[in-house]
Structure formats: structure tokens, C-alpha cells
Design an enzyme around this catalytic site. Structure first.
Site, PDB file in Angstrom:
ATOM      1  CD  GLU A   1      -1.799  -6.606   2.711  1.00  0.00           C
ATOM      2  OE1 GLU A   1      -1.336  -5.543   2.288  1.00  0.00           O
ATOM      3  OE2 GLU A   1      -3.001  -6.765   2.951  1.00  0.00           O
TER       4      GLU A   1
ATOM      5  CB  ALA B   1      -4.947  -1.157   8.457  1.00  0.00           C
TER       6      ALA B   1
ATOM      7  N   GLY C   1       0.822  -1.222   0.000  1.00  0.00           N
ATOM      8  CA  GLY C   1       0.000   0.000   0.000  1.00  0.00           C
ATOM      9  C   GLY C   1       0.847   1.260   0.000  1.00  0.00           C
TER      10      GLY C   1
HETATM   11  C1  5RP Z   1      -3.434  -3.815   0.734  1.00  0.00           C
HETATM   12  C2  5RP Z   1      -3.779  -3.333   2.077  1.00  0.00           C
HETATM   13  C3  5RP Z   1      -3.217  -2.016   2.494  1.00  0.00           C
HETATM   14  O1  5RP Z   1      -2.493  -2.191   3.660  1.00  0.00           O
HETATM   15  C4  5RP Z   1      -4.327  -1.054   2.748  1.00  0.00           C
HETATM   16  O2  5RP Z   1      -5.107  -0.983   1.563  1.00  0.00           O
HETATM   17  C5  5RP Z   1      -3.823   0.328   3.137  1.00  0.00           C
HETATM   18  O3  5RP Z   1      -3.246   0.958   2.039  1.00  0.00           O
HETATM   19  P1  5RP Z   1      -2.790   2.478   2.074  1.00  0.00           P
HETATM   20  O4  5RP Z   1      -1.589   2.545   2.933  1.00  0.00           O
HETATM   21  O5  5RP Z   1      -2.498   2.804   0.625  1.00  0.00           O
HETATM   22  O6  5RP Z   1      -3.951   3.288   2.597  1.00  0.00           O
HETATM   23  O7  5RP Z   1      -4.441  -3.963   2.850  1.00  0.00           O
HETATM   24  O8  5RP Z   1      -4.031  -5.048   0.463  1.00  0.00           O
END
Ligand code: 5RP
Length: 221
Positions: free
Chosen positions: A102, A82, A26
Site C-alpha cells: 500500500e 485507513a 480492505g
Molecule cells: C489494509 C489497510 C486497510 O486500508 C485498513 O485496514 C482499512 O480497512 P477497512 O476498510 O476494512 O476498515 O490498511 O492493510
């Protein structure tokens, strides 16, 4: 950006020389990887494991070598983002579609740290659509089943094709709204054949680092 950077920098303080470190997926993790690469260039000796092709490519671009998951005996620490976190450090993940790897990496890590900005904090999980990773063979039947369960499912698309995860599955995003009992829902969903993984992460995170524009809040489980 500053909020995520503050959380990311704080997380790096927990990394020690010689550690094997799991890298989540992410935008927040990518900010962390960019910072971490500076430490690696100046001599920090760590082994990194990735949770997605996206993270592997990003880390490689910044000179961080990714080791095979199977090649390490243990992971000391995993740092991940998250999509939503509640006051009990339970969360929804999978917005980036990497929930399966993950969760596997997190489960196999001695310690798990989440880095988020304050926009991810909620009292009850569920406003963020819950990603459920499914075997393509079962997807149509699962969509019908989820409709019956009032989970408001939508199959994730990438352009006009179904989104495909790194392990070749589809994702069904469930627009549930507030989830009363996340643990029970996770259990219930995981009983259904064809469901590979659910984006509810319960009893996994040890430490939550919340980035604000001027500080970081550290919440321990
Ligand atoms: C990917 C995830 C990421 O951790 C989640 O989407 C958070 O992403 P970001 O830091 O871009 O907000 O679960 O599968």
C-alpha cells in the site's frame, strides 16, 4: 455499510477515462471495487494496480483486470482505506496486513484518496495498534527491542501460526496508545534493521473522503 458505500461512491467520481488507478486493500476498498466494476462494465476504460493478493482476487471476481505494478509508468490515482486518520490527514494502516505494498503504490501515485467512515477519525493516532512489518529473521530480537521501547508489541497471528504478508514478512502490532510525534516515531523505527515498513502514513494522502450515513465530507490537504 452505507457510510463506507457513500465514501466509496464519492471516490469513484475522481476516476477519469484512461487513468491508471491503484486499488488499496480492505473492506471499504472492496465496496469501492464493486461499484467501480459497474462503471467498467458500462465502458469506463482504466488500468488497475493492486496492493494485495486479497484485492487482486476480489477485483478479478468482479471482472476488473489487475496490471503488473512494473508494467505501468505512472499511477494517476490510488484509492485506499485507513485504520485511523488524524486531523492532519496522517494515518495508521496495515490492519489488513497490506501496508508495505500500500505504501509503495501510494508513494508512486500522483494523487492519493482515502475513503473511511467517521469511526476512523481520531485526534491523535495510536489507539489502533500500529502494524510494523518485519523480516522473520529479526522478529524475536525486534519484539525484545520494542518491549524496551515500551511499544507493547504483539506478533500478529493467523490461527496458531504467525501471520505472513504477501511479501513473506511478519507483522508486529504495537499497542502504543496515543502517539505524540508520528513522524519522529516512523523515522526512529525505520532506522532499525529488520523493519521493512511501518504502518504510519504521513504526508501521503491528498484527499480524505469521510462517509456518514447521509453525506460525505471532503477534506483536502
Ligand atoms: C489494509 C489497510 C486497510 O486500508 C485498513 O485496514 C482499512 O480497512 P477497512 O476498510 O476494512 O476498515 O490498511 O492493510
Amino acid at each position: 455499510m452505507t457510510k463506507k458505500l457513500n465514501a466509496a461512491k464519492k471516490a469513484i467520481e475522481y476516476i477519469r477515462d484512461g487513468m491508471t488507478v491503484g486499488l488499496g486493500t480492505g473492506s471499504t476498498v472492496e465496496i469501492m471495487i464493486e461499484e467501480l466494476s459497474k462503471k467498467v462494465k458500462s465502458g469506463l476504460n482504466i488500468k488497475c494496480i493492486s496492493t494485495s493478493n486479497r484485492t487482486t482476487n476480489f477485483a478479478n471476481k468482479f471482472g476488473i483486470i489487475i496490471y503488473e505494478f512494473d508494467s505501468v509508468a505512472k499511477i494517476d490515482l490510488t484509492i485506499d482505506g485507513a485504520d485511523e486518520v488524524d486531523p492532519y490527514l496522517r494515518g495508521i494502516k496495515g490492519g489488513g496486513g497490506a501496508l508495505l505494498y500500500e505504501k509503495i503504490v501510494a508513494y508512486n501515485s500522483e494523487k492519493n484518496i482515502w475513503i473511511v467512515d467517521d469511526s476512523k477519525l481520531v485526534n491523535k493516532l495510536g489507539n489502533f495498534p500500529l502494524p510494523v512489518e518485519v523480516v522473520p529473521f529479526a522478529a524475536r530480537k525486534l519484539l525484545v527491542r520494542f518491549e524496551q521501547m515500551r511499544l507493547k508489541p504483539i506478533i500478529r497471528k493467523s490461527g496458531n501460526k504467525n501471520f505472513i504478508t504477501d511479501s513473506g514478512h511478519f507483522i508486529i502490532d504495537c499497542h502504543i496508545g496515543e502517539i505524540d510525534d508520528p513522524k519522529e516515531l516512523e523515522k526512529e523505527l525505520k532506522m532499525i534493521p529488520g523493519i521493512v515498513e511501518v504502518g504510519l502514513f504521513i504526508d501521503i494522502t491528498d484527499l480524505l473522503l469521510i462517509g456518514y450515513s447521509d453525506r460525505v465530507e471532503v477534506i483536502e490537504k
